[in-house]
Design a protein around this motif. Structure first.
Motif, mmCIF file in Angstrom:
data_model
loop_
_atom_site.group_PDB
_atom_site.id
_atom_site.type_symbol
_atom_site.label_atom_id
_atom_site.label_comp_id
_atom_site.label_asym_id
_atom_site.label_seq_id
_atom_site.Cartn_x
_atom_site.Cartn_y
_atom_site.Cartn_z
ATOM 1 N N ASP A 194 0.710 -1.322 0.115
ATOM 2 C CA ASP A 194 0.070 -0.065 -0.110
ATOM 3 C C ASP A 194 0.912 1.229 -0.174
ATOM 4 O OD1 ASP A 194 -2.789 -0.949 0.390
ATOM 5 O OD2 ASP A 194 -1.757 -2.233 1.977
ATOM 6 N N HIS A 195 1.908 1.010 0.633
ATOM 7 C CA HIS A 195 3.004 2.373 0.939
ATOM 8 C C HIS A 195 4.516 1.894 0.615
ATOM 9 C CE1 HIS A 195 -0.481 4.967 1.912
ATOM 10 N NE2 HIS A 195 -0.497 4.261 2.644
ATOM 11 N N MET A 196 5.217 2.504 -0.136
ATOM 12 C CA MET A 196 6.667 2.216 -0.134
ATOM 13 C C MET A 196 7.372 3.255 0.189
ATOM 14 S SD MET A 196 8.607 -0.536 -1.288
ATOM 15 C CE MET A 196 10.421 -0.617 -1.004
ATOM 16 N N PHE A 197 8.400 3.216 1.495
ATOM 17 C CA PHE A 197 8.853 4.222 2.057
ATOM 18 C C PHE A 197 10.321 4.447 1.345
ATOM 19 C CE2 PHE A 197 5.620 2.999 4.844
ATOM 20 C CZ PHE A 197 4.603 4.265 4.851
ATOM 21 N N GLU A 198 10.841 5.507 0.836
ATOM 22 C CA GLU A 198 12.110 5.424 0.430
ATOM 23 C C GLU A 198 13.005 6.022 1.416
ATOM 24 O OE1 GLU A 198 12.644 4.085 -2.459
ATOM 25 O OE2 GLU A 198 10.883 3.935 -3.031
ATOM 26 N N GLN A 199 12.426 6.948 2.427
ATOM 27 C CA GLN A 199 13.171 7.434 3.393
ATOM 28 C C GLN A 199 12.564 7.418 4.883
ATOM 29 O OE1 GLN A 199 15.364 11.212 2.165
ATOM 30 N NE2 GLN A 199 13.821 11.104 0.657
ATOM 31 N N MET A 200 13.187 7.516 5.865
ATOM 32 C CA MET A 200 12.406 7.387 7.329
ATOM 33 C C MET A 200 11.448 8.407 7.331
ATOM 34 S SD MET A 200 12.609 5.379 9.953
ATOM 35 C CE MET A 200 14.134 4.455 9.594
ATOM 36 N N ARG A 201 11.809 9.657 6.868
ATOM 37 C CA ARG A 201 10.797 10.741 7.200
ATOM 38 C C ARG A 201 9.618 10.611 6.422
ATOM 39 N NH1 ARG A 201 14.754 13.927 4.176
ATOM 40 N NH2 ARG A 201 13.722 14.598 1.997
ATOM 41 N N ASP A 202 9.389 9.932 5.520
ATOM 42 C CA ASP A 202 8.327 9.346 4.438
ATOM 43 C C ASP A 202 7.305 8.635 5.236
ATOM 44 O OD1 ASP A 202 9.904 10.541 2.433
ATOM 45 O OD2 ASP A 202 10.337 8.442 1.479
ATOM 46 N N ILE A 203 7.654 8.077 6.418
ATOM 47 C CA ILE A 203 6.706 7.256 7.308
ATOM 48 C C ILE A 203 5.818 8.115 7.947
ATOM 49 C CG2 ILE A 203 6.329 5.601 8.933
ATOM 50 C CD1 ILE A 203 9.045 4.195 8.228
ATOM 51 N N ALA A 204 6.472 9.145 8.633
ATOM 52 C CA ALA A 204 5.567 10.345 9.190
ATOM 53 C C ALA A 204 4.946 11.071 8.430
ATOM 54 C CB ALA A 204 6.647 10.949 10.306
ATOM 55 N N ASP A 205 5.434 11.494 7.341
ATOM 56 C CA ASP A 205 4.842 12.344 6.537
ATOM 57 C C ASP A 205 3.710 11.554 5.984
ATOM 58 O OD1 ASP A 205 6.934 14.191 6.765
ATOM 59 O OD2 ASP A 205 7.663 13.718 4.794
ATOM 60 N N THR A 206 3.699 10.461 5.623
ATOM 61 C CA THR A 206 2.551 9.684 4.870
ATOM 62 C C THR A 206 1.376 9.652 5.908
ATOM 63 O OG1 THR A 206 3.953 8.617 3.345
ATOM 64 C CG2 THR A 206 1.893 7.563 3.718
ATOM 65 N N LEU A 207 1.929 9.246 7.149
ATOM 66 C CA LEU A 207 0.987 8.843 8.364
ATOM 67 C C LEU A 207 0.311 9.865 8.791
ATOM 68 C CD1 LEU A 207 2.096 6.007 7.805
ATOM 69 C CD2 LEU A 207 1.593 5.585 10.032
ATOM 70 N N ARG A 208 1.274 11.024 9.215
ATOM 71 C CA ARG A 208 0.616 12.197 9.642
ATOM 72 C C ARG A 208 -0.270 12.823 8.738
ATOM 73 N NH1 ARG A 208 5.051 16.615 11.767
ATOM 74 N NH2 ARG A 208 5.352 16.521 9.665
ATOM 75 N N GLY A 209 -0.164 12.773 7.293
ATOM 76 C CA GLY A 209 -0.979 13.375 6.386
ATOM 77 C C GLY A 209 -2.305 12.922 6.585
ATOM 78 N N ASN A 210 -2.421 11.771 7.372
ATOM 79 C CA ASN A 210 -3.905 10.982 7.618
ATOM 80 C C ASN A 210 -4.229 11.416 9.037
ATOM 81 O OD1 ASN A 210 -3.596 9.704 5.199
ATOM 82 N ND2 ASN A 210 -2.603 7.943 6.085
ATOM 83 N N VAL A 211 -3.459 11.608 9.860
ATOM 84 C CA VAL A 211 -3.746 12.088 11.184
ATOM 85 C C VAL A 211 -4.221 13.263 11.172
ATOM 86 C CG1 VAL A 211 -2.552 12.336 13.450
ATOM 87 C CG2 VAL A 211 -1.794 10.436 12.170
ATOM 88 N N GLY A 212 -4.276 14.415 10.895
ATOM 89 C CA GLY A 212 -4.968 15.489 10.796
ATOM 90 C C GLY A 212 -6.521 15.343 10.636
ATOM 91 N N TRP A 213 -6.739 14.487 9.882
ATOM 92 C CA TRP A 213 -8.214 14.299 9.264
ATOM 93 C C TRP A 213 -8.655 13.338 10.641
ATOM 94 C CZ3 TRP A 213 -11.726 10.396 9.475
ATOM 95 C CH2 TRP A 213 -12.956 10.543 8.679
ATOM 96 N N ILE A 214 -8.196 12.409 11.324
ATOM 97 C CA ILE A 214 -8.369 11.853 12.583
ATOM 98 C C ILE A 214 -8.723 12.761 13.723
ATOM 99 C CG2 ILE A 214 -7.726 9.907 14.193
ATOM 100 C CD1 ILE A 214 -6.183 8.687 12.038
ATOM 101 N N SER A 215 -7.621 13.567 13.891
ATOM 102 C CA SER A 215 -7.856 14.711 14.991
ATOM 103 C C SER A 215 -9.040 15.356 14.704
ATOM 104 C CB SER A 215 -6.586 15.350 15.200
ATOM 105 O OG SER A 215 -6.308 16.167 14.205
ATOM 106 N N GLU A 216 -9.527 15.613 13.740
ATOM 107 C CA GLU A 216 -10.473 16.587 13.358
ATOM 108 C C GLU A 216 -11.985 15.946 13.492
ATOM 109 O OE1 GLU A 216 -7.899 19.178 10.593
ATOM 110 O OE2 GLU A 216 -9.790 18.424 9.903
ATOM 111 N N ALA A 217 -12.066 14.511 13.460
ATOM 112 C CA ALA A 217 -13.293 13.573 13.226
ATOM 113 C C ALA A 217 -14.053 13.776 14.601
ATOM 114 C CB ALA A 217 -12.924 12.163 12.908
#
Length: 217
Positions: A194-217
């Motif tokens: 579902d996701h291929m991470f090329e750099q460590m920071r990509d993990i936080a960037d990808t998952l955090r991009g989703n987290v904002g929606w969660i925190s507002e829900a």
């Protein structure tokens, strides 16, 4: 966009840079347990193989796997100071935890070894399910998901091997693969994670991009 409220991490090759230690150690283990030694020219081919293919190529009998795993955990405990986390791991984990993502660790290593490798970052994990057998991760993923009380559709398992992707799919959760671990990136991409991470920071960037929606829900 999909979103995740639980991230299940593998340890070796994903968070901890243990592949160099593995290469230094594997032939001593091979001699002890009577399977084929790994020559330098074998390494790249093995990085493109599945776990079952690796066992076949190295002529490792399945009945020996528990004893090999116990021995490997003892060796890792002795070599703890030689195995460091990849750069950026603690920042990535802290970013996820601070943004409301539960963290879990599922690894073939022991919990004691895992906590020692993680150091201060160990406290960021809400769930540990360790000492996984070679093909036992799917059951542990399901158990962690139940314990966390999370919908499987909001869970991602992140690892560095073909078996991590296979286990995530068997458990009905999303899979993320990192390009810096044991398996060759091409072997992982071929499975369409579902996701291929090329750099460590990509993990936080990808998952955090989703987290904002969660925190507002």
């Amino acid at each position: 966009m999909s979103f995740y409220s639980l991230a299940i991490f593998d340890l070796d090759g994903t968070l901890a840079d243990s592949f160099p230690w593995f290469l230094r150690t594997i032939n001593d283990v091979a001699d002890r347990f009577g399977f084929r030694r790994v020559a330098d020219e074998d390494i790249e081919g093995l990085r493109h193989a599945s776990s079952r293919e690796i066992l076949t190529r190295l002529e490792v009998p399945l009945w020996k796997l528990p004893a090999i795993a116990r021995h490997a955990r003892r060796l890792k405990a002795e070599a703890a100071s030689e195995i460091a986390l990849f750069a950026g791991v603690e920042t990535m984990l802290r970013t996820l935890a601070e943004n409301g993502v539960q963290l879990a660790l599922v690894t073939s290593d022991s919990e004691a070894n895992a906590r020692e490798k993680l150091g201060e970052a160990a406290a960021l994990f809400a769930h540990y399910d360790c000492s996984a057998s070679l093909f036992g991760k799917a059951a542990k993923f399901r158990r962690v998901v139940r314990r966390a009380g999370v919908d499987p559709g909001r869970v991602i398992a992140i690892g560095d091997e073909v078996r991590d992707i296979e286990a995530a799919r068997a458990a009905g959760v999303a899979c993320g693969a990192v390009s810096w671990g044991y398996a060759a990136p091409a072997a992982l991409r071929a499975l369409g994670p579902d996701h291929m991470f090329e750099q460590m920071r990509d993990i936080a960037d990808t998952l955090r991009g989703n987290v904002g929606w969660i925190s507002e829900a």
